[in-house]
Design a protein around this motif. Structure first.
Motif, short mmCIF file in Angstrom:
data_model
loop_
_atom_site.label_atom_id
_atom_site.label_comp_id
_atom_site.label_asym_id
_atom_site.label_seq_id
_atom_site.Cartn_x
_atom_site.Cartn_y
_atom_site.Cartn_z
N VAL A 177 -37.31 5.19 -10.15
CA VAL A 177 -36.83 4.21 -11.14
C VAL A 177 -35.32 4.02 -10.99
O VAL A 177 -34.81 2.90 -10.99
N ILE A 178 -34.61 5.14 -10.86
CA ILE A 178 -33.15 5.06 -10.73
C ILE A 178 -32.75 4.26 -9.49
O ILE A 178 -31.94 3.33 -9.57
N TYR A 179 -33.35 4.61 -8.33
CA TYR A 179 -32.92 3.95 -7.09
C TYR A 179 -33.46 2.52 -7.00
O TYR A 179 -32.81 1.66 -6.40
N ASN A 180 -34.62 2.26 -7.61
CA ASN A 180 -35.07 0.87 -7.69
C ASN A 180 -34.10 0.04 -8.51
O ASN A 180 -33.82 -1.11 -8.17
N CYS A 181 -33.60 0.62 -9.57
CA CYS A 181 -32.61 -0.08 -10.39
C CYS A 181 -31.38 -0.41 -9.56
O CYS A 181 -30.92 -1.55 -9.54
N PHE A 182 -30.86 0.59 -8.87
CA PHE A 182 -29.67 0.38 -8.03
C PHE A 182 -29.89 -0.72 -7.00
O PHE A 182 -29.06 -1.61 -6.84
N THR A 183 -31.00 -0.63 -6.28
CA THR A 183 -31.22 -1.63 -5.23
C THR A 183 -31.50 -3.01 -5.83
O THR A 183 -31.02 -4.01 -5.30
N ASP A 184 -32.24 -3.04 -6.93
CA ASP A 184 -32.58 -4.33 -7.55
C ASP A 184 -31.33 -5.13 -7.94
O ASP A 184 -31.28 -6.33 -7.70
N VAL A 185 -30.37 -4.45 -8.54
CA VAL A 185 -29.20 -5.20 -8.99
C VAL A 185 -28.46 -5.83 -7.81
O VAL A 185 -28.00 -6.97 -7.88
N PHE A 186 -28.39 -5.08 -6.70
CA PHE A 186 -27.74 -5.65 -5.51
C PHE A 186 -28.60 -6.76 -4.91
O PHE A 186 -28.10 -7.82 -4.52
N GLU A 187 -29.90 -6.49 -4.86
CA GLU A 187 -30.80 -7.46 -4.22
C GLU A 187 -30.82 -8.79 -4.98
O GLU A 187 -30.77 -9.87 -4.36
N ARG A 188 -30.86 -8.71 -6.28
CA ARG A 188 -30.85 -9.94 -7.08
C ARG A 188 -29.59 -10.75 -6.82
O ARG A 188 -29.63 -11.98 -6.67
N ALA A 189 -28.48 -10.04 -6.74
CA ALA A 189 -27.20 -10.73 -6.50
C ALA A 189 -27.21 -11.41 -5.13
O ALA A 189 -26.75 -12.55 -4.98
#
Lengths: 195, 195
Positions: free
Chosen positions: B123-135
DNA sequence: AGTCAGACTGACTGTGTAATCAGTTTAATA
DNA sequence: TATTAAACTGATTACACAGTCAGTCTGACT
């Protein structure tokens, strides 16, 4: 192989896999089929053994890069950066326990109070940054890399490459599949658009 | 603050600073002025306490990013990437113990055998990658970022930013001084030259 | 005042730990 | 063969550790 060498070998493996606190001297003795007391004959205590292991890692890394540069020539600085990155990644796969050890917290904690440990880590990380920095300087001189601060850029590239290695050893993603992307993004970061 | 909260707070601090094996329940009891047995009343064992601490870190990170996105608007995708990087770096300075914990080896070892731990880390690392990926996806859509694979690029940027944070917490360099260079190099890596 | 459940604790246990030490083995040399 | 120093070891020590348990305290409800 002498018993001392066997202890160092197994010690490197255990410290890398289980950390300093997680490794017991009894386990190490059992693994090497050596009486527990023998370890304390060769090494004053657990910390001295750890330092001896770290010294071997340091020597291994220095030697490894020396051999790489002795056996390779590069067309220009940008290609040299790419070569160093790919060799770093190769080394991280080939000598996994070195990087496991360096990705643990304990050596850095110990370095705060133990000058020998601090020295070893400094030598290791100076080696890492130097190889990148030299490549960047050469690239700036031959025009393949644009006008950027060599030292700081070297640090950022090292962070990036080391970060990917860390993600791979922690099995966070299939980080090995990132190698090509990493290389492409690095090139884009550095290359001189004027060429 | 209840005693349970005090235990979690001090536990987070100790696990972050000294690791799982390096933290003793007796020390934790002393630090919180609580009888040792009380910890085992609230948490079944040391591992359960560790998981409770990790859960709090996970919740904190999710909440933190939610608040950031609720309170900020971005001109385009490239600026969003820059915003996320700078917020990541801010968070790493502001909640140092979260990142110390995540930069330790133990959670990833535990994740190999404990599904709850694995889930929290995912969950933590999905959060990290998601925010970058969305951007990055947004940047590709609005033309501020060139045509690159969003997910893999997000992983590389995360490695890079996390790597710099790790160097900083380990006091390897004055890595804080790298923030500007990091941002500049990232922009160069992503920006669309056609614009 | 009496009851009760949840919060809490001091005293304890058994295990694993790094490190020690007195003594034995080994192998080379005189 | 006798001597010697280095290599090695089994047995042991003192201690720190996670975890247990029987029982006490506290505060709300009857």
């Amino acid at each position: 192989m002498t018993k001392k060498e066997a202890i160092l070998l197994a010690g490197a493996k255990l410290f890398a896999e289980k950390g300093f606190n997680g490794t017991s001297m009894a386990e190490l003795a059992e693994l090497t089929d050596i009486a527990g007391a023998t370890i304390f004959y060769h090494f004053k205590n657990k910390e001295e053994l750890f330092l001896a292991v770290l010294e071997q890692v340091k020597d291994g890394i220095l030697k490894s890069f020396d051999e790489y540069f002795a056996g390779n020539v590069f067309k220009n600085g940008l290609e040299m950066v790419e070569g160093v990155i790919s060799y770093f990644l190769f080394m991280a796969g080939h000598k996994e326990e070195w990087f496991l050890l360096l990705h643990r917290n304990h050596p850095y904690r110990l370095a705060e109070v133990n000058p020998v440990c601090r020295r070893y880590l400094e030598v290791i990380y100076n080696c890492f940054t130097d190889v990148f920095e030299r490549a960047i300087r050469r690239g700036r001189a031959d025009g393949s890399i644009r006008d950027i601060p060599a030292h700081k850029t070297a640090l950022v590239i090292l962070s990036m490459v080391d970060g990917v290695v860390r993600f791979k050893t922690y099995q966070l993603y299939n980080a090995g599949a990132l190698y090509n992307n990493l290389m492409e993004l690095c090139r884009r970061m550095l290359e001189n658009p004027k060429q």
